[in-house]
Design an enzyme around this catalytic site. Sequence first.
Site, mmCIF file in Angstrom:
data_model
loop_
_atom_site.group_PDB
_atom_site.id
_atom_site.type_symbol
_atom_site.label_atom_id
_atom_site.label_comp_id
_atom_site.label_asym_id
_atom_site.label_seq_id
_atom_site.Cartn_x
_atom_site.Cartn_y
_atom_site.Cartn_z
ATOM 1 N N ARG A 148 0.816 -1.218 0.000
ATOM 2 C CA ARG A 148 0.000 0.000 0.000
ATOM 3 C C ARG A 148 0.853 1.274 0.000
ATOM 4 N NH1 ARG A 148 -1.806 -4.173 2.434
ATOM 5 N NH2 ARG A 148 -0.512 -3.671 4.240
ATOM 6 N N GLU A 165 7.897 -11.319 13.720
ATOM 7 C CA GLU A 165 7.546 -11.986 14.981
ATOM 8 C C GLU A 165 7.916 -13.472 14.881
ATOM 9 O OE1 GLU A 165 3.617 -10.865 15.922
ATOM 10 O OE2 GLU A 165 3.708 -11.729 17.936
#
Length: 183
Positions: A62, A99
């Site tokens: 984006r 993560e």
Amino acid sequence: MELTKALKAVIRTIPDFPKPGIAFKDVTTVFQDPALARRCVDQILAEFPVSSFDVVGGIEARGLILGTLIAHDSERPFFPFRKPGKLPWKTLRESYRLEYGENALEMHVDAVGEGQRVLIVDDLLATGGTAAAATRLVRRAGAEMTGIAFLVELGYLDGRAPLLAEGLTAQQIRSLIIFGEGE
Ligand code: AMP
């Protein structure tokens, strides 16, 4: 309406997308509203005046949309940061930790010139790993950082820490709206 309020009114939070535990901020609605997108571009260019950068780099996915809007409006060249294997020419690559696991970002070796000043653009600052990798790429290519502009910052994830660790100042890291946890 105040810009932050207008953004809060349209940005949707999608729970457990793309995987369980992620609260995904959907900014596609901002681009569906030309007047609002215009205000975002204007605000970013108020914080980073055209005279302060030579090139705009947008981060997949984006950030490519927001970045091209800013590049077009400021009449500055645009280049993309993309995930590995997407760019057709010779690339520089920087890996960063997620993560769980690792990811990487690439840019074309000749996307920026020596000493050019770069404004990086992305839709959202989460843990900061992506934008930090983009910063390292810009510097490896011999260019300088003007700063990084985000639409959204997830304030509870401290994504600024890895960017400050790259030597950027707080003034060089700007977001139009900061969300708290559960917002
Ligand atoms: P990070 O490297 O953790 O700062 O992640 C930032 C990148 O991942 C940006 O390109 C975002 O588009 C995307 N991203 C991470 N978390 C989210 C989220 N909760 N909602 C929307 N996009 C996200």
